[in-house]
Design a protein around this motif. Structure first.
Motif, mmCIF file in Angstrom:
data_model
loop_
_atom_site.group_PDB
_atom_site.id
_atom_site.type_symbol
_atom_site.label_atom_id
_atom_site.label_comp_id
_atom_site.label_asym_id
_atom_site.label_seq_id
_atom_site.Cartn_x
_atom_site.Cartn_y
_atom_site.Cartn_z
ATOM 1 N N ILE A 203 0.830 -1.200 0.000
ATOM 2 C CA ILE A 203 0.000 0.000 0.000
ATOM 3 C C ILE A 203 0.869 1.256 0.000
ATOM 4 O O ILE A 203 0.545 2.258 -0.650
ATOM 5 C CB ILE A 203 -1.000 -0.004 1.182
ATOM 6 C CG1 ILE A 203 -2.036 1.115 1.024
ATOM 7 C CG2 ILE A 203 -0.292 0.120 2.513
ATOM 8 C CD1 ILE A 203 -2.983 0.924 -0.110
ATOM 9 N N VAL A 204 2.026 1.231 0.680
ATOM 10 C CA VAL A 204 2.950 2.375 0.636
ATOM 11 C C VAL A 204 3.528 2.531 -0.764
ATOM 12 O O VAL A 204 3.621 3.646 -1.304
ATOM 13 C CB VAL A 204 4.068 2.208 1.689
ATOM 14 C CG1 VAL A 204 5.171 3.243 1.477
ATOM 15 C CG2 VAL A 204 3.499 2.338 3.102
ATOM 16 N N HIS A 205 3.894 1.401 -1.381
ATOM 17 C CA HIS A 205 4.445 1.427 -2.742
ATOM 18 C C HIS A 205 3.417 1.992 -3.728
ATOM 19 O O HIS A 205 3.734 2.826 -4.591
ATOM 20 C CB HIS A 205 4.860 0.009 -3.143
ATOM 21 C CG HIS A 205 5.935 -0.043 -4.166
ATOM 22 N ND1 HIS A 205 6.675 -1.176 -4.411
ATOM 23 C CD2 HIS A 205 6.402 0.882 -5.048
ATOM 24 C CE1 HIS A 205 7.547 -0.940 -5.372
ATOM 25 N NE2 HIS A 205 7.390 0.299 -5.780
ATOM 26 N N ARG A 206 2.160 1.545 -3.596
ATOM 27 C CA ARG A 206 1.087 2.070 -4.447
ATOM 28 C C ARG A 206 0.920 3.578 -4.258
ATOM 29 O O ARG A 206 0.774 4.338 -5.218
ATOM 30 C CB ARG A 206 -0.237 1.371 -4.109
ATOM 31 C CG ARG A 206 -0.433 0.025 -4.757
ATOM 32 C CD ARG A 206 -1.694 -0.629 -4.228
ATOM 33 N NE ARG A 206 -2.892 0.165 -4.479
ATOM 34 C CZ ARG A 206 -3.690 0.027 -5.542
ATOM 35 N NH1 ARG A 206 -3.402 -0.872 -6.471
ATOM 36 N NH2 ARG A 206 -4.780 0.771 -5.682
ATOM 37 N N THR A 207 0.918 4.006 -3.014
ATOM 38 C CA THR A 207 0.706 5.423 -2.711
ATOM 39 C C THR A 207 1.814 6.283 -3.309
ATOM 40 O O THR A 207 1.568 7.344 -3.895
ATOM 41 C CB THR A 207 0.619 5.633 -1.193
ATOM 42 O OG1 THR A 207 -0.486 4.869 -0.678
ATOM 43 C CG2 THR A 207 0.423 7.102 -0.846
ATOM 44 N N LEU A 208 3.053 5.814 -3.183
ATOM 45 C CA LEU A 208 4.178 6.564 -3.747
ATOM 46 C C LEU A 208 4.144 6.534 -5.277
ATOM 47 O O LEU A 208 4.462 7.536 -5.934
ATOM 48 C CB LEU A 208 5.498 5.994 -3.231
ATOM 49 C CG LEU A 208 5.790 6.258 -1.750
ATOM 50 C CD1 LEU A 208 7.002 5.464 -1.288
ATOM 51 C CD2 LEU A 208 6.008 7.756 -1.503
ATOM 52 N N GLY A 209 3.753 5.385 -5.857
ATOM 53 C CA GLY A 209 3.625 5.303 -7.312
ATOM 54 C C GLY A 209 2.579 6.274 -7.836
ATOM 55 O O GLY A 209 2.778 6.938 -8.857
ATOM 56 N N ASP A 210 1.470 6.378 -7.107
ATOM 57 C CA ASP A 210 0.422 7.325 -7.485
ATOM 58 C C ASP A 210 0.914 8.766 -7.343
ATOM 59 O O ASP A 210 0.611 9.628 -8.169
ATOM 60 C CB ASP A 210 -0.806 7.089 -6.597
ATOM 61 C CG ASP A 210 -1.992 7.948 -6.982
ATOM 62 O OD1 ASP A 210 -2.411 7.901 -8.155
ATOM 63 O OD2 ASP A 210 -2.501 8.678 -6.110
ATOM 64 N N LEU A 211 1.711 9.024 -6.293
ATOM 65 C CA LEU A 211 2.278 10.361 -6.100
ATOM 66 C C LEU A 211 3.226 10.730 -7.236
ATOM 67 O O LEU A 211 3.184 11.853 -7.758
ATOM 68 C CB LEU A 211 3.012 10.419 -4.758
ATOM 69 C CG LEU A 211 3.679 11.745 -4.405
ATOM 70 C CD1 LEU A 211 2.634 12.842 -4.210
ATOM 71 C CD2 LEU A 211 4.533 11.597 -3.142
ATOM 72 N N PHE A 349 -8.710 -0.253 -8.839
ATOM 73 C CA PHE A 349 -9.008 1.167 -8.843
ATOM 74 C C PHE A 349 -7.907 1.879 -8.068
ATOM 75 O O PHE A 349 -7.175 1.256 -7.294
ATOM 76 C CB PHE A 349 -10.363 1.464 -8.180
ATOM 77 C CG PHE A 349 -11.546 0.816 -8.847
ATOM 78 C CD1 PHE A 349 -12.157 1.405 -9.942
ATOM 79 C CD2 PHE A 349 -12.048 -0.385 -8.380
ATOM 80 C CE1 PHE A 349 -13.252 0.820 -10.556
ATOM 81 C CE2 PHE A 349 -13.143 -0.988 -8.985
ATOM 82 C CZ PHE A 349 -13.748 -0.382 -10.086
ATOM 83 N N SER A 350 -7.812 3.187 -8.250
ATOM 84 C CA SER A 350 -6.910 3.946 -7.392
ATOM 85 C C SER A 350 -7.393 3.803 -5.954
ATOM 86 O O SER A 350 -8.568 3.503 -5.702
ATOM 87 C CB SER A 350 -6.897 5.422 -7.797
ATOM 88 O OG SER A 350 -8.136 6.034 -7.457
ATOM 89 N N ASP A 351 -6.505 4.043 -5.005
ATOM 90 C CA ASP A 351 -6.887 3.872 -3.603
ATOM 91 C C ASP A 351 -7.971 4.866 -3.193
ATOM 92 O O ASP A 351 -8.858 4.525 -2.396
ATOM 93 C CB ASP A 351 -5.655 4.001 -2.708
ATOM 94 C CG ASP A 351 -4.694 2.833 -2.902
ATOM 95 O OD1 ASP A 351 -5.156 1.680 -2.876
ATOM 96 O OD2 ASP A 351 -3.489 3.075 -3.093
ATOM 97 N N ASN A 352 -7.936 6.072 -3.725
ATOM 98 C CA ASN A 352 -8.984 7.056 -3.424
ATOM 99 C C ASN A 352 -10.342 6.587 -3.946
ATOM 100 O O ASN A 352 -11.358 6.678 -3.239
ATOM 101 C CB ASN A 352 -8.640 8.423 -4.032
ATOM 102 C CG ASN A 352 -7.536 9.128 -3.276
ATOM 103 O OD1 ASN A 352 -7.287 8.845 -2.113
ATOM 104 N ND2 ASN A 352 -6.866 10.052 -3.948
ATOM 105 N N THR A 353 -10.356 6.073 -5.167
ATOM 106 C CA THR A 353 -11.605 5.581 -5.744
ATOM 107 C C THR A 353 -12.094 4.351 -4.996
ATOM 108 O O THR A 353 -13.291 4.213 -4.708
ATOM 109 C CB THR A 353 -11.422 5.259 -7.237
ATOM 110 O OG1 THR A 353 -11.026 6.438 -7.926
ATOM 111 C CG2 THR A 353 -12.705 4.719 -7.847
ATOM 112 N N ALA A 354 -11.178 3.437 -4.673
ATOM 113 C CA ALA A 354 -11.556 2.218 -3.943
ATOM 114 C C ALA A 354 -12.133 2.565 -2.575
ATOM 115 O O ALA A 354 -13.098 1.936 -2.114
ATOM 116 C CB ALA A 354 -10.348 1.300 -3.800
ATOM 117 N N TYR A 355 -11.546 3.576 -1.931
ATOM 118 C CA TYR A 355 -12.070 4.018 -0.634
ATOM 119 C C TYR A 355 -13.498 4.544 -0.783
ATOM 120 O O TYR A 355 -14.394 4.178 0.000
ATOM 121 C CB TYR A 355 -11.169 5.107 -0.046
ATOM 122 C CG TYR A 355 -11.727 5.755 1.202
ATOM 123 C CD1 TYR A 355 -11.668 5.105 2.429
ATOM 124 C CD2 TYR A 355 -12.323 7.009 1.153
ATOM 125 C CE1 TYR A 355 -12.200 5.693 3.572
ATOM 126 C CE2 TYR A 355 -12.845 7.608 2.282
ATOM 127 C CZ TYR A 355 -12.777 6.945 3.495
ATOM 128 O OH TYR A 355 -13.313 7.515 4.618
#
Length: 369
Positions: A203-211, A349-355
């Motif tokens: 989840i950290v890797h995904r968040t940084l990739g999205d950033l 989905f992106s984490d924001n969309t999934a949330y």
């Protein structure tokens, strides 16, 4: 008053042990004081409203024991944060072995690995009858990585017994159209596949990739190396069992980048077993990219977490989402909760969309993006 949510678990290892500890831990807390939860209330159910009514394992140090003892039996080695679990009356039953046990574990007798029970294995009809008689509503899969046959066996048992299914492991059930269709046809919900940690490496890797993507940084290559000392890491020394695990973790990161990295430029997966780390998981992450003017940059990160409580904080939400689907008569894969809580859902989905999709599912019952 809401009733309890009756669950059955397959695999009484560190992850199941952390979940069960958490159920009792939060029973004694108020919502205003509790930390470590994404949701205190889901559909009127609190974290302490979960009741484990059946459990299966194959280790003779657990089979036949009350669940309150089995969760602390070797080779479990996770942090004990709720030592006062009362006698539950639930005895751990012998499960099917199939490919749920890797023979190489026998080569580590000094490292508290599995000792297979000599009790006779149940057939599918016996497992289904046990699940029915326990009055379980949801079956959680906590089998080891690489348990392809065993996971499908228990998914079919859930279907036959009329239970919702939460697949915490990287064997593709919810994200496999054939299996998803079976749960849809049986009128049963399924959440999967491969549980995310509450705040873990992927989840950290995904968040940084999205950033990187949002800030216009071109990611050229990346790796995520993990070490740990629990049985899960020992099991994954058998590289033949890792195919679906690596696919699950890699696709979880690839899906947020906006383009696909060449396989030679992305490496995500377990790296090694270090016995003294026990349930502590350490991630080493490196990302190399280019900024404005093609100027190179790199990021390195080290993350250390207790592996099993990190997943239990997610499982406790998955259980309550699955219960809501059962109450509403919703069947098949739960798209929002699967995308938010799992690494390899039916749709990424992106984490924001999934949330947001998960919140819409919880509050409005919406199961379509």
């Amino acid at each position: 008053m809401q009733g309890s949510i009756k669950i059955a678990v397959v695999g009484v290892g560190n992850c199941a042990g952390s979940l069960i500890q958490g159920i009792y831990y939060y029973k004694n807390q108020k919502s205003s004081e509790a930390v470590g939860l994404m949701h205190w209330d889901i559909g009127g159910y609190g974290p302490g409203d979960i009741d484990v009514v059946a459990a299966l394992d194959i280790d003779r140090r657990k089979v036949g024991k009350d669940l309150s003892q089995a969760v602390f039996a070797e080779p479990n080695c996770t942090t004990v944060f709720e030592p006062e679990i009362p006698e539950t009356g639930v005895r751990v039953s012998m499960g099917r072995i199939l490919d749920g046990f890797s023979e190489h574990l026998q080569e580590y007798p000094d490292r508290q690995t599995f000792v297979v029970s000599q009790e006779s294995e149940p057939d599918r009809e016996q497992v289904v009858e046990m699940l029915r008689s326990s009055q379980a509503e949801i079956l959680l899969n906590y089998l080891p990585v690489g348990s392809e046959q065993a996971t499908r066996f228990y998914a079919q048992c859930a279907l036959d017994a009329g239970l919702g299914f939460i697949n915490n492991m990287p064997v593709f059930i919810a994200s496999d159209s054939a299996w998803a269709g079976k749960f849809q046809a049986h009128g049963l919900p399924v959440i999967g596949d491969d549980i995310k940690a509450q705040l873990g490496a992927t989840i950290v890797h995904r968040t940084l990739g999205d950033l990187f993507r949002k800030r216009g940084v071109r990611l050229d290559r990346t790796y995520q190396l993990n070490t740990g000392g629990n049985t899960d890491f020992l099991n994954m020394l058998n590289k033949s069992r890792l195919k679906s695990k690596k696919e699950s973790k890699t696709e979880s990161v690839q899906s947020v980048l906006g383009y696909r990295l060449d396989p030679d430029n992305i490496h995500i997966g377990p790296s090694d077993y270090i016995a003294w780390q026990k349930d502590n998981k350490v991630c080493f992450l490196r990302m190399e990219g280019r900024l404005f003017g093609d100027v190179p940059m790199n990021l390195e990160l080290r993350l250390s977490v207790e592996d099993s409580p990190n997943s239990a904080g997610v499982a406790i939400d998955a259980i309550r989402c699955c219960k809501l689907a059962l109450e509403r008569g919703q069947a098949g894969p739960l798209l929002g909760p699967s995308a938010y809580l799992m690494k390899h859902p039916p749709r990424q989905f992106s984490d924001n969309t999934a949330y947001k999709l998960t919140e819409d599912f919880i509050l409005k019952g919406v199961n379509q993006p």
